[in-house]
Write a protein that holds these residues in place. Structure first.
Motif, PDB file in Angstrom:
ATOM      1  N   THR A 126       0.832  -1.202   0.000  1.00  0.00           N
ATOM      2  CA  THR A 126       0.000   0.000   0.000  1.00  0.00           C
ATOM      3  C   THR A 126       0.865   1.249   0.000  1.00  0.00           C
ATOM      4  OG1 THR A 126      -1.739  -1.175   1.224  1.00  0.00           O
ATOM      5  CG2 THR A 126      -1.868   1.230   1.170  1.00  0.00           C
TER       6      THR A 126
ATOM      7  N   THR B 254       2.122   2.164  -3.457  1.00  0.00           N
ATOM      8  CA  THR B 254       1.234   2.896  -4.370  1.00  0.00           C
ATOM      9  C   THR B 254       1.419   4.411  -4.261  1.00  0.00           C
ATOM     10  OG1 THR B 254      -0.594   2.977  -2.756  1.00  0.00           O
ATOM     11  CG2 THR B 254      -0.490   1.061  -4.233  1.00  0.00           C
TER      12      THR B 254
ATOM     13  N   THR C  70      -3.553  -4.415  -1.873  1.00  0.00           N
ATOM     14  CA  THR C  70      -3.732  -4.012  -3.272  1.00  0.00           C
ATOM     15  C   THR C  70      -3.836  -5.235  -4.178  1.00  0.00           C
ATOM     16  OG1 THR C  70      -1.322  -3.953  -3.615  1.00  0.00           O
ATOM     17  CG2 THR C  70      -2.384  -1.918  -2.888  1.00  0.00           C
TER      18      THR C  70
ATOM     19  N   SER D  54      -1.627  -6.602  -5.815  1.00  0.00           N
ATOM     20  CA  SER D  54      -0.963  -6.222  -7.063  1.00  0.00           C
ATOM     21  C   SER D  54       0.109  -7.217  -7.488  1.00  0.00           C
ATOM     22  CB  SER D  54      -0.311  -4.851  -6.890  1.00  0.00           C
ATOM     23  OG  SER D  54       0.605  -4.862  -5.809  1.00  0.00           O
TER      24      SER D  54
END
Length: 394
Positions: free
Chosen positions: A149, A152, A383, A385
């Motif tokens: 996080t 980001t 996330t 990701s």
């Protein structure tokens, strides 16, 4: 290679033969590491200084080569110093070097600690598995919730420095300290938890480093397996603190400089390591005695500034970041909600490291409740990701 070198060193009859075998093993290990990791860096540096354009090579860096090279090196060195007898069980030796939880990013293990665990019967029980799963949960929380996080916010800032405000750069620098800590210690938690499930206890690699009151303490708490490896196999063989004050300072500086270079073929890493060497020398020279919280704040602040060289893509970027954060003209902040969320997440990290540290060591209702809270945070804030761990590149 090192499996057979270990046996040959152990069987050699005279000290000269032992030393020649060890030197050959070290040169071959460092040679392989140098070729894959540093060859192009030194070729480029040579070209820059001499203006002779030698061709570089298109080399793929093997994942985790720095970590398993140090595993293997410590094996032959310990045999040479009679700290360890070589194993004749090749599967056990191969398992020590390539034990999958720690293979890619540590912690760096010693053969004298790991081989007995691999060659004796291991008991796997429900309590050990529960404890291991709790630590893995903490690792995923640190990585997926906090580190990813923060990424980001931090990554866009570092990738677009001229386009963001001075305040955003300052916050990105501060948050990066927490990102790299959670990213790396999160990996270590997962590795230790997996090891415990398989009945193998791995060494502690982090011990709340940002609560350190000086830089010696920081390196006793941060990446402990690397700092202790550098101490035992580089600093002490150089002479440690046994050859006078000046030589001690030189040995400290060389150790930290090479520790920086170990992280990667870049001037930024060299400067990062050199700065930590200078900090350790200054600490020994002046022997500062500051109140606890002030000492912690100063150590964290200087460490955070030094992380700039670790994170910046180029040396020019690092100097540009320092210039921007010390002038701090533009205080505009566009991602207010993101910053508030990051402060909340770093606050939960503080609670985790200060109030419920190592909760996973006990299997009880408290640990279960904490795991549930962490899993809820993973679902709410991750996330997802798929960001790789920062230390995979080393």
């Amino acid at each position: 290679m090192d499996y057979y070198f270990g046996i040959a060193i152990y069987n050699a009859q005279d000290p000269g033969s032992k030393k020649r075998l060890l030197n050959t093993a070290v040169i071959m290990n460092i040679g392989i590491l140098f070729f894959f990791k540093y060859f192009n860096f030194f070729i480029q540096s040579f070209n820059d200084f001499t203006h002779i354009q030698l061709s570089s090579l298109n080399i793929l860096l093997p994942i985790g080569i720095s970590f398993y090279t140090f595993h293997s090196l410590s094996y032959t060195i310990d045999i040479y110093h009679n700290k360890l007898a070589p194993t004749r069980d090749f599967v056990a030796y191969a398992s020590f070097v390539t034990f999958f939880p720690q293979l890619v990013a540590g912690p760096i293990s010693r053969a004298k600690d790991m081989l007995p665990k691999l060659t004796t019967k291991r008991e796997i029980d429900a309590e050990r598995m529960s404890s291991g799963l709790s630590q893995i949960t903490q690792g995923f929380f640190k990585k997926m919730v906090i580190a990813d996080t923060i990424a980001t916010f931090v990554d866009p800032v570092f990738n677009n420095l001229p386009m963001v405000s001075d305040l955003s750069i300052l916050l990105a620098v501060i948050f990066y300290s927490f990102q790299i800590y959670c990213d790396f210690s999160g990996y270590t938690d997962i590795a230790q938890g997996l090891g415990r499930i398989f009945g193998i206890e791995l060494k502690v690699n982090f011990n709340r480093p940002y609560f350190s009151k000086n830089f010696s303490e920081f390196w006793e708490r941060w990446h402990i397996s690397l700092s202790s490896w550098l101490r035992d196999y580089l600093y002490i063989p150089l002479g440690g603190n046994r050859k006078g004050t000046v030589r001690t300072y030189i040995n400290l500086f060389i150790t930290m400089l090479l520790g920086g270079l170990w992280h990667g073929a870049s001037y930024n890493f060299i400067i990062w390591g050199a700065l930590h060497g200078i900090y350790l020398i200054i600490q020994r020279l002046f022997k500062f005695k500051l109140p606890g919280l002030i000492a912690i704040f100063i150590t964290f602040g200087i460490t955070t500034l030094t992380w700039i060289f670790f994170r910046a893509q180029t040396l020019h970027d690092a100097m540009y970041i320092l210039q921007r954060i010390f002038t701090l003209h533009n205080k505009q902040l566009t991602s207010v909600f993101t910053v508030i969320k990051l402060f909340y997440l770093t606050g939960t990290l503080l609670v985790l490291d200060l109030l419920i540290v190592n909760y996973f060591e006990k299997v009880n209702r408290k640990a279960l409740i904490i795991n549930i809270v962490l899993l809820v945070h993973i679902l709410l804030f991750s996330t997802f990701s798929g960001n790789s761990f920062i230390y995979f590149q080393f």
